[in-house]
Design a protein around this motif. Structure first.
Motif, PDB file in Angstrom:
ATOM      1  N   GLU A   1      21.231 -21.165   6.540  1.00  0.00           N
ATOM      2  CA  GLU A   1      20.638 -19.829   6.523  1.00  0.00           C
ATOM      3  C   GLU A   1      21.354 -18.938   7.536  1.00  0.00           C
ATOM      4  O   GLU A   1      21.850 -19.407   8.562  1.00  0.00           O
ATOM      5  N   TRP A   2      21.414 -17.634   7.242  1.00  0.00           N
ATOM      6  CA  TRP A   2      22.248 -16.701   7.992  1.00  0.00           C
ATOM      7  C   TRP A   2      22.074 -16.738   9.509  1.00  0.00           C
ATOM      8  O   TRP A   2      23.067 -16.848  10.233  1.00  0.00           O
ATOM      9  N   PRO A   3      20.843 -16.661  10.059  1.00  0.00           N
ATOM     10  CA  PRO A   3      20.732 -16.644  11.524  1.00  0.00           C
ATOM     11  C   PRO A   3      21.317 -17.900  12.184  1.00  0.00           C
ATOM     12  O   PRO A   3      21.889 -17.828  13.265  1.00  0.00           O
ATOM     13  N   LEU A   4      21.190 -19.043  11.516  1.00  0.00           N
ATOM     14  CA  LEU A   4      21.719 -20.288  12.061  1.00  0.00           C
ATOM     15  C   LEU A   4      23.245 -20.320  11.959  1.00  0.00           C
ATOM     16  O   LEU A   4      23.937 -20.720  12.896  1.00  0.00           O
ATOM     17  N   ALA A   5      23.775 -19.888  10.822  1.00  0.00           N
ATOM     18  CA  ALA A   5      25.230 -19.840  10.648  1.00  0.00           C
ATOM     19  C   ALA A   5      25.855 -18.874  11.645  1.00  0.00           C
ATOM     20  O   ALA A   5      26.933 -19.131  12.192  1.00  0.00           O
ATOM     21  N   GLN A   6      25.167 -17.780  11.901  1.00  0.00           N
ATOM     22  CA  GLN A   6      25.686 -16.775  12.830  1.00  0.00           C
ATOM     23  C   GLN A   6      25.813 -17.341  14.246  1.00  0.00           C
ATOM     24  O   GLN A   6      26.837 -17.140  14.903  1.00  0.00           O
TER      25      GLN A   6
ATOM     26  N   ILE B   1      31.542 -29.504   6.861  1.00  0.00           N
ATOM     27  CA  ILE B   1      30.866 -28.603   7.793  1.00  0.00           C
ATOM     28  C   ILE B   1      31.201 -27.155   7.460  1.00  0.00           C
ATOM     29  O   ILE B   1      30.329 -26.289   7.491  1.00  0.00           O
ATOM     30  N   GLU B   2      32.448 -26.895   7.099  1.00  0.00           N
ATOM     31  CA  GLU B   2      32.858 -25.529   6.735  1.00  0.00           C
ATOM     32  C   GLU B   2      32.035 -25.020   5.546  1.00  0.00           C
ATOM     33  O   GLU B   2      31.535 -23.893   5.559  1.00  0.00           O
ATOM     34  N   VAL B   3      31.874 -25.845   4.536  1.00  0.00           N
ATOM     35  CA  VAL B   3      31.082 -25.463   3.362  1.00  0.00           C
ATOM     36  C   VAL B   3      29.624 -25.260   3.747  1.00  0.00           C
ATOM     37  O   VAL B   3      28.991 -24.283   3.330  1.00  0.00           O
ATOM     38  N   ILE B   4      29.088 -26.148   4.552  1.00  0.00           N
ATOM     39  CA  ILE B   4      27.684 -26.036   4.969  1.00  0.00           C
ATOM     40  C   ILE B   4      27.455 -24.741   5.739  1.00  0.00           C
ATOM     41  O   ILE B   4      26.513 -23.996   5.450  1.00  0.00           O
ATOM     42  N   VAL B   5      28.320 -24.462   6.718  1.00  0.00           N
ATOM     43  CA  VAL B   5      28.139 -23.261   7.537  1.00  0.00           C
ATOM     44  C   VAL B   5      28.304 -22.002   6.699  1.00  0.00           C
ATOM     45  O   VAL B   5      27.528 -21.052   6.832  1.00  0.00           O
ATOM     46  N   ASN B   6      29.277 -21.984   5.801  1.00  0.00           N
ATOM     47  CA  ASN B   6      29.562 -20.772   5.028  1.00  0.00           C
ATOM     48  C   ASN B   6      28.644 -20.564   3.827  1.00  0.00           C
ATOM     49  O   ASN B   6      28.409 -19.423   3.435  1.00  0.00           O
ATOM     50  N   LYS B   7      28.103 -21.624   3.247  1.00  0.00           N
ATOM     51  CA  LYS B   7      27.370 -21.465   1.991  1.00  0.00           C
ATOM     52  C   LYS B   7      25.922 -21.941   2.011  1.00  0.00           C
ATOM     53  O   LYS B   7      25.116 -21.457   1.237  1.00  0.00           O
ATOM     54  N   HIS B   8      25.591 -22.904   2.849  1.00  0.00           N
ATOM     55  CA  HIS B   8      24.271 -23.527   2.739  1.00  0.00           C
ATOM     56  C   HIS B   8      23.347 -23.284   3.930  1.00  0.00           C
ATOM     57  O   HIS B   8      22.135 -23.422   3.795  1.00  0.00           O
TER      58      HIS B   8
END
Length: 120
Positions: A68-73, A59-66
């Motif tokens: 898209e920015w608005p969703l990760a934010q 999950i950490e890799v997905i949130v940080n790298k994969h």
């Protein structure tokens, strides 16, 4: 929102980021932890759920790298920022309540899909 994904992201925040707000004032006491979590009890061991750790790393890799920015934010704001009020989180993401939770729901679906791809 996907209830199971919500629980996994809560555990991810606990495992990978300590589950505390910026103040980090829990100090190990139950009352301090409840104050840091604003009364939201997250089941698991005091140091976090080590059983979910492999998923937490994914999950950490997905949130940080994969993701898209608005969703990760919105994921970071919702699960990692325990010090801000809801309206402050929405403002930080540049959207209102409805759009914030729409993005969070889309993030749940995207993260779940990427986790399934990693398993397959």
């Amino acid at each position: 929102m996907i209830a199971e994904m919500d629980e996994m992201l809560k555990l991810w925040a606990l495992d990978m980021h300590g589950g505390l707000g910026a103040s980090g004032s829990g100090g190990g006491s139950m009352l301090g932890q409840l104050m840091d979590c604003k009364g939201e009890l997250i089941r698991g061991s005091p140091g976090g759920s080590r059983m979910l750790l492999p998923w937490s790393a994914d999950i950490e890799v997905i949130v940080n790298k994969h993701l898209e920015w608005p969703l990760a934010q919105v994921v970071r704001e919702h699960y990692l920022n325990r010090d801000s009020l809801d309206h402050q989180k929405w403002a930080h993401c540049g959207c209102g309540r409805t759009q914030f939770y729409t993005r969070l729901g889309r993030a749940h679906v995207a993260i779940a899909g990427m986790l399934l791809e990693r398993v397959a």
